[in-house]
Scaffold this motif. Structure first.
Motif, PDB file in Angstrom:
ATOM      1  N   ALA A   1       0.816  -1.213   0.037  1.00  0.00           N
ATOM      2  CA  ALA A   1      -0.067  -0.053   0.005  1.00  0.00           C
ATOM      3  C   ALA A   1       0.808   1.350   0.047  1.00  0.00           C
ATOM      4  O   ALA A   1       1.859   1.374   0.733  1.00  0.00           O
ATOM      5  CB  ALA A   1      -0.724  -0.039   1.172  1.00  0.00           C
ATOM      6  N   ARG A   2       0.461   2.281  -0.667  1.00  0.00           N
ATOM      7  CA  ARG A   2       1.376   3.392  -0.710  1.00  0.00           C
ATOM      8  C   ARG A   2       0.186   4.722  -0.890  1.00  0.00           C
ATOM      9  O   ARG A   2      -0.704   4.569  -1.332  1.00  0.00           O
ATOM     10  CB  ARG A   2       2.298   3.506  -1.998  1.00  0.00           C
ATOM     11  CG  ARG A   2       1.324   3.333  -3.189  1.00  0.00           C
ATOM     12  CD  ARG A   2       2.148   3.150  -4.621  1.00  0.00           C
ATOM     13  NE  ARG A   2       1.586   3.170  -5.831  1.00  0.00           N
ATOM     14  CZ  ARG A   2       2.268   3.061  -6.924  1.00  0.00           C
ATOM     15  NH1 ARG A   2       3.496   2.560  -7.055  1.00  0.00           N
ATOM     16  NH2 ARG A   2       1.469   2.955  -8.079  1.00  0.00           N
ATOM     17  N   TYR A   3       0.840   6.031  -0.213  1.00  0.00           N
ATOM     18  CA  TYR A   3      -0.067   7.104  -0.323  1.00  0.00           C
ATOM     19  C   TYR A   3      -1.343   6.946   0.162  1.00  0.00           C
ATOM     20  O   TYR A   3      -2.168   8.058  -0.146  1.00  0.00           O
ATOM     21  CB  TYR A   3       0.168   7.688  -1.574  1.00  0.00           C
ATOM     22  CG  TYR A   3       1.482   7.923  -2.158  1.00  0.00           C
ATOM     23  CD1 TYR A   3       2.571   8.780  -1.507  1.00  0.00           C
ATOM     24  CD2 TYR A   3       1.917   7.069  -3.318  1.00  0.00           C
ATOM     25  CE1 TYR A   3       3.838   8.627  -1.829  1.00  0.00           C
ATOM     26  CE2 TYR A   3       3.192   7.191  -3.782  1.00  0.00           C
ATOM     27  CZ  TYR A   3       4.215   8.067  -3.208  1.00  0.00           C
ATOM     28  OH  TYR A   3       5.416   8.052  -3.714  1.00  0.00           O
ATOM     29  N   GLY A   4      -1.546   5.985   1.173  1.00  0.00           N
ATOM     30  CA  GLY A   4      -3.103   5.770   1.713  1.00  0.00           C
ATOM     31  C   GLY A   4      -3.005   6.582   2.920  1.00  0.00           C
ATOM     32  O   GLY A   4      -4.233   6.717   3.533  1.00  0.00           O
ATOM     33  N   PHE A   5      -1.989   6.786   3.741  1.00  0.00           N
ATOM     34  CA  PHE A   5      -1.862   7.709   4.973  1.00  0.00           C
ATOM     35  C   PHE A   5      -2.802   7.079   5.944  1.00  0.00           C
ATOM     36  O   PHE A   5      -3.516   7.899   6.686  1.00  0.00           O
ATOM     37  CB  PHE A   5      -2.183   9.207   4.664  1.00  0.00           C
ATOM     38  CG  PHE A   5      -1.484   9.808   3.770  1.00  0.00           C
ATOM     39  CD1 PHE A   5      -0.187  10.115   3.913  1.00  0.00           C
ATOM     40  CD2 PHE A   5      -2.025  10.140   2.451  1.00  0.00           C
ATOM     41  CE1 PHE A   5       0.679  10.874   3.214  1.00  0.00           C
ATOM     42  CE2 PHE A   5      -1.069  10.793   1.342  1.00  0.00           C
ATOM     43  CZ  PHE A   5       0.101  11.076   1.886  1.00  0.00           C
ATOM     44  N   GLY A   6      -3.075   5.617   6.066  1.00  0.00           N
ATOM     45  CA  GLY A   6      -3.750   5.051   6.890  1.00  0.00           C
ATOM     46  C   GLY A   6      -5.256   4.928   6.801  1.00  0.00           C
ATOM     47  O   GLY A   6      -5.921   4.592   7.691  1.00  0.00           O
ATOM     48  N   VAL A   7      -5.603   5.296   5.638  1.00  0.00           N
ATOM     49  CA  VAL A   7      -7.149   5.661   5.260  1.00  0.00           C
ATOM     50  C   VAL A   7      -7.553   4.545   4.488  1.00  0.00           C
ATOM     51  O   VAL A   7      -6.871   4.355   3.526  1.00  0.00           O
ATOM     52  CB  VAL A   7      -7.580   6.908   4.588  1.00  0.00           C
ATOM     53  CG1 VAL A   7      -9.035   6.928   4.286  1.00  0.00           C
ATOM     54  CG2 VAL A   7      -7.055   8.062   5.279  1.00  0.00           C
ATOM     55  N   PRO A   8      -8.253   3.472   5.229  1.00  0.00           N
ATOM     56  CA  PRO A   8      -8.645   2.283   4.576  1.00  0.00           C
ATOM     57  C   PRO A   8      -9.206   2.359   3.174  1.00  0.00           C
ATOM     58  O   PRO A   8      -8.707   1.584   2.175  1.00  0.00           O
ATOM     59  CB  PRO A   8      -9.751   1.419   5.360  1.00  0.00           C
ATOM     60  CG  PRO A   8      -9.366   2.122   6.696  1.00  0.00           C
ATOM     61  CD  PRO A   8      -9.062   3.450   6.478  1.00  0.00           C
TER      62      PRO A   8
ATOM     63  N   LEU B   1      -8.611   4.396   0.968  1.00  0.00           N
ATOM     64  CA  LEU B   1      -7.639   4.764   0.027  1.00  0.00           C
ATOM     65  C   LEU B   1      -6.615   3.976  -0.283  1.00  0.00           C
ATOM     66  O   LEU B   1      -5.901   3.916  -1.595  1.00  0.00           O
ATOM     67  CB  LEU B   1      -6.643   6.219   0.451  1.00  0.00           C
ATOM     68  CG  LEU B   1      -7.389   7.309   0.555  1.00  0.00           C
ATOM     69  CD1 LEU B   1      -6.385   8.383   1.123  1.00  0.00           C
ATOM     70  CD2 LEU B   1      -7.678   7.918  -0.781  1.00  0.00           C
ATOM     71  N   ILE B   2      -6.778   2.702   0.187  1.00  0.00           N
ATOM     72  CA  ILE B   2      -6.134   1.445  -0.187  1.00  0.00           C
ATOM     73  C   ILE B   2      -6.189   0.936  -1.680  1.00  0.00           C
ATOM     74  O   ILE B   2      -5.591   0.614  -2.395  1.00  0.00           O
ATOM     75  CB  ILE B   2      -6.260   0.158   0.862  1.00  0.00           C
ATOM     76  CG1 ILE B   2      -5.539   0.764   2.071  1.00  0.00           C
ATOM     77  CG2 ILE B   2      -5.427  -0.769   0.172  1.00  0.00           C
ATOM     78  CD1 ILE B   2      -5.903  -0.265   3.130  1.00  0.00           C
ATOM     79  N   ASP B   3      -7.609   1.146  -2.167  1.00  0.00           N
ATOM     80  CA  ASP B   3      -8.117   0.834  -3.608  1.00  0.00           C
ATOM     81  C   ASP B   3      -7.716   2.042  -4.564  1.00  0.00           C
ATOM     82  O   ASP B   3      -7.956   1.749  -5.716  1.00  0.00           O
ATOM     83  CB  ASP B   3      -9.649   0.605  -3.814  1.00  0.00           C
ATOM     84  CG  ASP B   3     -10.155  -0.769  -3.065  1.00  0.00           C
ATOM     85  OD1 ASP B   3      -8.839  -1.678  -2.849  1.00  0.00           O
ATOM     86  OD2 ASP B   3     -11.215  -0.892  -2.198  1.00  0.00           O
ATOM     87  N   GLY B   4      -7.036   3.023  -4.172  1.00  0.00           N
ATOM     88  CA  GLY B   4      -6.941   4.028  -4.963  1.00  0.00           C
ATOM     89  C   GLY B   4      -7.914   5.186  -5.158  1.00  0.00           C
ATOM     90  O   GLY B   4      -9.012   4.919  -4.379  1.00  0.00           O
ATOM     91  N   ILE B   5      -7.758   5.987  -6.057  1.00  0.00           N
ATOM     92  CA  ILE B   5      -8.667   7.009  -6.345  1.00  0.00           C
ATOM     93  C   ILE B   5      -9.462   6.794  -7.632  1.00  0.00           C
ATOM     94  O   ILE B   5      -8.618   6.605  -8.667  1.00  0.00           O
ATOM     95  CB  ILE B   5      -8.116   8.607  -6.267  1.00  0.00           C
ATOM     96  CG1 ILE B   5      -7.599   8.712  -4.895  1.00  0.00           C
ATOM     97  CG2 ILE B   5      -8.970   9.382  -6.869  1.00  0.00           C
ATOM     98  CD1 ILE B   5      -6.747  10.056  -4.732  1.00  0.00           C
TER      99      ILE B   5
END
Length: 474
Positions: A171-178, A180-184
């Motif tokens: 996981a990258r650039y998610g800042f711990g927000v679940p 955001l793991i799937d992306g934008i």
């Protein structure tokens, strides 16, 4: 009958923001379980063509793309609507879609095996070089300031990198927000930037009522002789360009529309009119997306490789019906393949007739006062974003992008360049990483293979030429 039903349902689904061709075909697929395979695929293919046009309706009338391939149409189609030319915008889109779809079916019928072999020669280096060329065309979408276009593109690439790493799975650039793991996701961003951003900009504008001026007669829907003269070669170029890009596995109609728009602006005698209501800016991408949608069936039928997200769902339908796509499909199931190809001619005629019949109804929507239309646009946008995964996260994402779109519009940055980078970013990254894994020459692999070498050189020239020109001007 199946073609008519598919086109009608496709136009309705395409007009709903967020419910694009892949979602529409997926929704309709269960209805085809009990049908003959030929009838089922005819309905799905006709619906695909219908959604390509349906997305144009909201793009032109309320600046909200119904699906990703309609994003570019917003740039000039909505400006034409503001000038009271919504009818000609929708008319040229219908005519361009018909011409491109028909030529696309002829090419599908005549040159499928040849094009399939050519598509096979595109490995990761060639794919990355094509995506790089696409990204360097943002100067064509960026208005008068190329630097702001590149800044918008870099922001889009940054957003595209959020989520899982495609090679390692980290996981990258998610800042711990679940979430955001799937992306934008692309659609909430596009709907927010173009739909909500336009509403916020229109809310403070005293001239928002300009959209009310529009004529309704069938005569007004036919482009004038001058508009037709400006559009005819744009339609031809968009058709062949769209087909050439669409036949590449994974490229799809969205990439084709961005490319065709950039090429048309470069070749135009009036490039300053693009983004301000140039009819070629509607004709070229609309032709390209229909040609690319037809072309996406070439790798699906001849290689068993889906050319787009929608044909990937169709491929699942073929498997479900016990048909095996590939070179033997033409020999073992000729009635299926040629039934599908023949139905595409009928679907294109139906699309032209039905869209022309309904354009007066679509144009009447322009007469709704802006004070009523703005809340309706917001409702459309929220519904479209929510229907993507049925969660509020996408709605919040869309609203944040709407605020960003408002400030980008005010400051002269290009939302289209951001969207292009968000679409091409993951494809380009995957192709680059694969190229470097298979390469012994590092980044040099892009120059050692003929096709990728030519495309990479063109991409570098697309950056260098405007830079040198600006330097010499100073």
């Amino acid at each position: 009958m199946m073609a008519v039903a598919g086109v009608l349902v496709g136009m309705l689904i395409g007009a709903l923001p967020g419910v694009g061709p892949p979602s529409g075909v997926a929704l309709l697929l269960p209805l085809t379980f009990g049908m003959e395979p030929t009838s089922g695929i005819i309905m799905l293919a006709a619906m695909y063509a219908g959604t390509m046009y349906g997305g144009t309706i909201t793009s032109v009338l309320i600046n909200t793309p119904g699906e990703s391939a309609s994003v570019v149409t917003c740039l000039d189609g909505y400006q034409m609507a503001l000038q009271g030319r919504a009818g000609p915008a929708l008319g040229i889109a219908a005519i361009g879609s018909f011409i491109a779809g028909t030529i696309g079916v002829v090419l599908l019928m005549l040159v499928s095996p040849l094009l399939a072999r050519w598509a096979l020669s595109f490995g990761p280096p060639e794919t990355f070089a094509l995506m790089l060329l696409g990204l360097t065309t943002v100067t064509m979408l960026a208005g008068e300031d190329p630097l702001k276009g590149y800044i918008s593109m870099v922001l889009g690439l940054m957003l595209a990198m959020v989520g899982f790493d495609i090679i390692s799975g980290d996981a990258r650039y998610g800042f711990g927000v679940p979430e955001l793991i799937d992306g934008i996701d692309f659609l909430p961003v596009a709907i927010g930037l173009f739909g909500i951003g336009e509403v916020l900009a229109g809310a403070e504008s005293a001239s928002a009522g300009a959209i009310l001026q529009a004529k309704f007669g069938l005569r007004e829907l036919i482009p004038s002789a001058a508009e037709w003269a400006r559009s005819k070669w744009a339609i031809v170029r968009g058709t062949f360009f769209g087909f050439a890009v669409g036949v590449l596995p994974g490229a799809g109609p969205t990439v084709a529309t961005f490319f065709s728009y950039a090429v048309e602006k470069k070749l135009s005698r009036h490039p300053e009119e693009f983004g301000k209501g140039a009819i070629e800016g509607v004709a070229a991408p609309e032709s390209a997306n229909n040609a690319a949608a037809t072309a996406a069936m070439v790798p699906m039928l001849t290689l068993g490789i889906p050319g787009s997200a929608t044909t990937a769902i169709m491929l699942g339908g073929l498997m479900m019906w016990g048909l095996r796509p590939g070179p033997m499909l033409f020999e073992k199931n000729p009635e299926f393949v040629w039934g599908l190809i023949a139905s595409q001619y009928i679907a294109n005629v139906m699309l032209l007739i039905l869209s022309t019949m309904f354009i007066p109804l679509f144009v009447r929507a322009v007469r709704i006062p802006y004070s009523i239309l703005m809340p309706l646009i917001v409702v459309f946008c929220v519904t479209g974003a929510y229907s993507l995964k049925n969660n509020l996260w996408d709605v919040g994402q869309m609203l944040v992008m709407g605020v960003l779109g408002y400030f980008m519009k005010k400051l002269g940055y290009s939302p289209a360049a951001l969207v292009l980078a968000l679409v091409l970013g993951p494809l380009a990254e995957r192709a680059l990483r694969q190229s470097l894994i298979i390469s012994d020459a590092g980044i040099g692999i892009l120059f050692l293979r003929p096709i990728s070498g030519v495309l990479t050189t063109l991409a570098l020239l697309a950056i260098l030429v405007p830079t040198v020109r600006a330097f010499l001007k100073k």
